[in-house]
Write a protein that holds these residues in place. Structure first.
Motif, mmCIF file in Angstrom:
data_model
loop_
_atom_site.group_PDB
_atom_site.id
_atom_site.type_symbol
_atom_site.label_atom_id
_atom_site.label_comp_id
_atom_site.label_asym_id
_atom_site.label_seq_id
_atom_site.Cartn_x
_atom_site.Cartn_y
_atom_site.Cartn_z
ATOM 1 N N ILE A 237 -11.510 37.161 -31.388
ATOM 2 C CA ILE A 237 -11.815 38.589 -30.987
ATOM 3 C C ILE A 237 -12.723 38.489 -29.318
ATOM 4 O O ILE A 237 -13.290 37.792 -29.002
ATOM 5 N N THR A 238 -11.612 39.164 -28.645
ATOM 6 C CA THR A 238 -11.914 39.074 -27.046
ATOM 7 C C THR A 238 -12.178 40.563 -26.581
ATOM 8 O O THR A 238 -11.198 41.439 -27.007
ATOM 9 N N VAL A 239 -13.200 40.908 -26.056
ATOM 10 C CA VAL A 239 -13.430 42.287 -25.167
ATOM 11 C C VAL A 239 -13.396 41.904 -23.755
ATOM 12 O O VAL A 239 -14.383 41.080 -23.174
ATOM 13 N N ARG A 240 -12.598 42.400 -22.977
ATOM 14 C CA ARG A 240 -12.420 42.287 -21.541
ATOM 15 C C ARG A 240 -12.344 43.267 -20.763
ATOM 16 O O ARG A 240 -12.035 44.636 -20.921
ATOM 17 N N ASN A 241 -12.530 43.406 -19.304
ATOM 18 C CA ASN A 241 -12.186 44.346 -18.557
ATOM 19 C C ASN A 241 -13.133 45.440 -18.385
ATOM 20 O O ASN A 241 -12.843 46.840 -18.478
ATOM 21 N N GLY A 242 -14.563 45.315 -19.133
ATOM 22 C CA GLY A 242 -15.290 46.536 -19.161
ATOM 23 C C GLY A 242 -15.007 47.154 -20.689
ATOM 24 O O GLY A 242 -15.545 48.349 -20.717
ATOM 25 N N GLY A 243 -14.401 46.604 -21.491
ATOM 26 C CA GLY A 243 -14.280 47.234 -23.084
ATOM 27 C C GLY A 243 -15.575 47.153 -23.881
ATOM 28 O O GLY A 243 -16.288 46.456 -23.490
ATOM 29 N N ARG A 244 -15.732 48.041 -24.617
ATOM 30 C CA ARG A 244 -16.827 48.238 -25.480
ATOM 31 C C ARG A 244 -15.946 48.284 -26.898
ATOM 32 O O ARG A 244 -15.381 49.168 -27.409
ATOM 33 N N ARG B 9 -15.512 36.381 -27.600
ATOM 34 C CA ARG B 9 -15.223 36.146 -26.434
ATOM 35 C C ARG B 9 -15.859 37.644 -25.696
ATOM 36 O O ARG B 9 -15.097 38.570 -25.842
ATOM 37 N N VAL B 10 -16.737 37.591 -24.854
ATOM 38 C CA VAL B 10 -16.986 38.762 -24.260
ATOM 39 C C VAL B 10 -16.983 38.610 -22.700
ATOM 40 O O VAL B 10 -17.800 38.001 -22.131
ATOM 41 N N ASN B 11 -15.996 39.224 -21.942
ATOM 42 C CA ASN B 11 -15.988 39.035 -20.350
ATOM 43 C C ASN B 11 -16.787 39.694 -19.714
ATOM 44 O O ASN B 11 -17.413 40.865 -20.256
ATOM 45 N N THR B 12 -16.996 39.418 -18.381
ATOM 46 C CA THR B 12 -18.152 40.098 -17.623
ATOM 47 C C THR B 12 -17.791 41.717 -17.693
ATOM 48 O O THR B 12 -16.613 42.252 -17.738
ATOM 49 N N GLY B 13 -18.847 42.513 -17.584
ATOM 50 C CA GLY B 13 -18.874 43.717 -17.816
ATOM 51 C C GLY B 13 -18.457 44.502 -18.996
ATOM 52 O O GLY B 13 -18.389 45.721 -19.208
ATOM 53 N N SER B 14 -18.162 43.654 -20.019
ATOM 54 C CA SER B 14 -17.790 44.114 -21.575
ATOM 55 C C SER B 14 -18.806 44.223 -22.422
ATOM 56 O O SER B 14 -19.910 43.383 -22.154
ATOM 57 N N PHE B 15 -18.662 44.683 -23.511
ATOM 58 C CA PHE B 15 -19.818 44.730 -24.602
ATOM 59 C C PHE B 15 -19.074 44.712 -25.893
ATOM 60 O O PHE B 15 -18.128 45.139 -26.204
ATOM 61 N N LEU B 16 -19.745 43.837 -26.946
ATOM 62 C CA LEU B 16 -19.438 43.555 -28.321
ATOM 63 C C LEU B 16 -20.304 43.529 -29.031
ATOM 64 O O LEU B 16 -21.764 42.782 -29.002
ATOM 65 N N GLU B 17 -20.363 44.367 -30.106
ATOM 66 C CA GLU B 17 -21.345 44.259 -31.151
ATOM 67 C C GLU B 17 -20.662 43.786 -32.720
ATOM 68 O O GLU B 17 -19.529 44.418 -32.931
ATOM 69 N N VAL B 18 -21.266 42.833 -33.284
ATOM 70 C CA VAL B 18 -20.690 42.175 -34.334
ATOM 71 C C VAL B 18 -21.672 42.617 -35.503
ATOM 72 O O VAL B 18 -22.829 41.995 -35.510
ATOM 73 N N LEU B 19 -21.464 43.297 -36.573
ATOM 74 C CA LEU B 19 -22.222 43.916 -37.501
ATOM 75 C C LEU B 19 -21.879 43.941 -38.773
ATOM 76 O O LEU B 19 -21.489 45.111 -39.294
#
Length: 285
Positions: free
Chosen positions: A74-81, A107-117
């Motif tokens: 799972i990847t979050v990029r370009n400021g995704g949430r 993977r959480v790229n610069t400016g992005s946010f990920l929560e795994v719950l």
């Protein structure tokens, strides 16, 4: 891209996978830019809450069986949430000779946010389970990673009757390894013996938080001593003087574990100056 291809088998096991990429669309709204999944993984229809894409990952089967293998990326990029959660507990069942395994990379790229719950993991009597988790967070990205572990099917009298759990977690921030955890436990392990001295049916929870906002705020739980009780043991610590913190707690029962998790989650969101997304779609919103 969406995939719902048929599962492949090796021996008696299923080979399932989940691959996701989340990023904003042209309006700045987070969407699933890429998605691919295969049984026993299924995805709910995502929804937005608190400017975050909320996605339930579902295993509609009875749980992980002998020789099942699941891979997640799972990847979050370009400021995704993105918030990844699940609607019910996951389970590993009794095996005869093999094991069930999950390998997952976030993977959480610069400016992005990920929560795994995810909901609680329940290893049933005779289960042999292996899990490998890699958390890769770039500088100026944010991650909240929760896990919770039951001692087994307590209501069925199966506390600590699984065969073994092999649990591996790595956290890399930028290019630096911050966390390397390795647990190999059996019901006769010394750590389990120590847990059972506290609680006959000990439940375990943990959280890793990474955010630039934590650099000057490594004690985001000022009321941690108030949370401590005869039914709950809890501790927190900064990680290598970086923008990361770890919290771990042990409770007497599942209800205490959930209350502690909710309290910790609300406290960390308050510390980050964010609103916690709701895990379920609210009708009419």
């Amino acid at each position: 891209m969406e995939g719902t291809s048929q599962p492949t088998f090796e021996g008696h096991g299923i080979r399932g996978h989940l691959r996701l990429v989340c990023e904003p669309d042209s309006r700045g709204v987070p969407i699933l830019r890429e998605q691919s999944f295969r049984a026993p993984i299924h995805l709910s229809k995502p929804h937005l809450d608190a400017d975050t894409l909320v996605l339930n990952v579902i295993n509609p089967t009875a749980g992980l069986m002998e020789d099942d293998r699941i891979e997640q990326e799972i990847t979050v990029r370009n400021g995704g949430r993105l918030l990844i959660t699940s609607p019910s507990a996951s389970r590993a069942h009794r095996v005869r000779n093999g094991w069930a395994a999950v390998s997952q990379t976030f993977r959480v790229n610069t400016g992005s946010f990920l929560e795994v719950l995810p909901e609680m993991f329940i290893p049933q009597a005779g289960a042999v389970y292996r899990q490998k988790t890699e958390l890769r967070v770039e500088e100026d990205a944010e991650l909240l990673f929760f896990e919770s572990l039951a001692p087994g099917r307590v209501a069925s009298g199966e506390a600590f009757q699984y065969s073994s759990l092999d649990w591996q977690t790595d956290l890399i921030i930028g290019r630096q390894q911050i966390v390397r955890e390795r647990y190999f436990i059996t019901p006769k392990s010394g750590s389990i013996t120590a847990l059972r001295r506290l609680f006959a049916t000990a439940y375990y929870g943990s959280m890793i938080a990474v955010s630039p906002k934590l650099k000057a705020d490594t004690t985001f739980l000022p009321s941690i001593q108030e949370m401590q009780s005869q039914q709950l043991w809890i501790g927190q610590s900064p990680l290598c003087q970086r923008n990361a913190i770890s919290v771990k707690w042990i409770s007497e029962n599942a209800m205490q574990l959930r209350v502690a998790q909710d309290t910790i989650r609300n406290a960390i969101y308050k510390s980050l100056g964010k609103q916690a997304p709701d895990l379920r779609r609210i009708v009419g919103r």
